[in-house]
Design an enzyme around this catalytic site. Structure first.
Site, PDB file in Angstrom:
ATOM      1  N   CYS A  88       0.851  -1.192   0.000  1.00 50.83           N
ATOM      2  CA  CYS A  88       0.000   0.000   0.000  1.00 50.83           C
ATOM      3  C   CYS A  88       0.885   1.239   0.000  1.00 50.83           C
ATOM      4  O   CYS A  88       1.827   1.321   0.800  1.00 50.83           O
ATOM      5  CB  CYS A  88      -0.889  -0.022   1.247  1.00 50.83           C
ATOM      6  SG  CYS A  88      -1.948   1.434   1.412  1.00 50.83           S
ATOM      7  N   GLU A 131      -8.716  -0.510  -2.909  1.00 54.71           N
ATOM      8  CA  GLU A 131      -9.009   0.924  -3.043  1.00 54.71           C
ATOM      9  C   GLU A 131     -10.382   1.271  -2.454  1.00 54.71           C
ATOM     10  O   GLU A 131     -10.545   2.327  -1.847  1.00 54.71           O
ATOM     11  CB  GLU A 131      -8.927   1.369  -4.508  1.00 54.71           C
ATOM     12  CG  GLU A 131      -7.578   1.132  -5.186  1.00 54.71           C
ATOM     13  CD  GLU A 131      -6.384   1.687  -4.432  1.00 54.71           C
ATOM     14  OE1 GLU A 131      -6.503   2.767  -3.801  1.00 54.71           O
ATOM     15  OE2 GLU A 131      -5.327   1.035  -4.445  1.00 54.71           O
TER      16      GLU A 131
HETATM   17 ZN    ZN Z   1      -3.460   1.348  -0.242  1.00 57.75          ZN
END
Ligand code: ZN
Length: 173
Positions: A88, A131
């Site tokens: 991430c 997301e």
């Molecule tokens: Zn992320």
């Protein structure tokens, strides 16, 4: 302009993003800035607006030379299972195996306000799930059982303290 990518600990990453009610020029400019931010990140595949501090339901991705946007995305169906080592942009350098559904059907709007639908699996399916989690204030840590979450958090903290270069395993979401 490129934005600064918010990282773990920033409260905006834990907040619920609001649906976009008017797809206007401001939204289009924001999407341009999100793509610029993604390019300057030099490694990310996708970005959700809360990652740049904007609490709106907007996701952009740049995968296989395809740059796309989805507004107010919702997962309407999911099935199967797939383990993937997720990274991430907001939790730099950490990769953790996370089990999630493989295939998803996602609905939302494009920049012209038309309804769009994606039925995808593997990396694309994972991208949408990761997301859309960002839009709901959910991070990878929240998707792990508590014992693994503790280990991942301490690994992350150690990495943030070390100064050596980190080899990216693959591109983060
Ligand atoms: Zn992320």
């Amino acid at each position: 302009m490129a934005y600064e990518i918010r990282t773990y600990g920033d409260p905006v990453l834990k907040s619920q993003a609001a649906p976009v009610t008017d797809i206007n020029g401001k939204v289009a400019r924001l999407v341009d800035d999100m793509f610029l931010t993604l390019r300057e990140s030099d490694s990310g595949l996708a970005l959700a607006a809360p990652q740049i501090g904007v609490q709106k339901q907007i996701v952009v991705w740049d995968i296989d030379d395809e740059q796309r946007t989805i507004i107010n995305p919702q997962i309407v169906e999911s099935d199967g299972e797939w383990v993937y080592s997720e990274g991430c942009l907001s939790i730099p350098d950490l990769y953790v195996d996370i089990l999630r559904p493989d295939r998803v059907l996602v609905r939302g709007l494009d920049l012209d306000g038309n309804e769009v639908e994606f039925e995808v699996n593997e990396l694309m399916g994972r991208m949408f799930q990761h997301e859309i989690d960002h839009l709901n204030g959910v991070l990878m840590f929240d998707r792990m059982p508590s014992d693994r979450r503790k280990a991942a958090l301490s690994e992350y903290r150690q990495m943030q303290e070390s100064t050596g270069p980190v080899e990216p395993r693959h591109l983060p979401l």
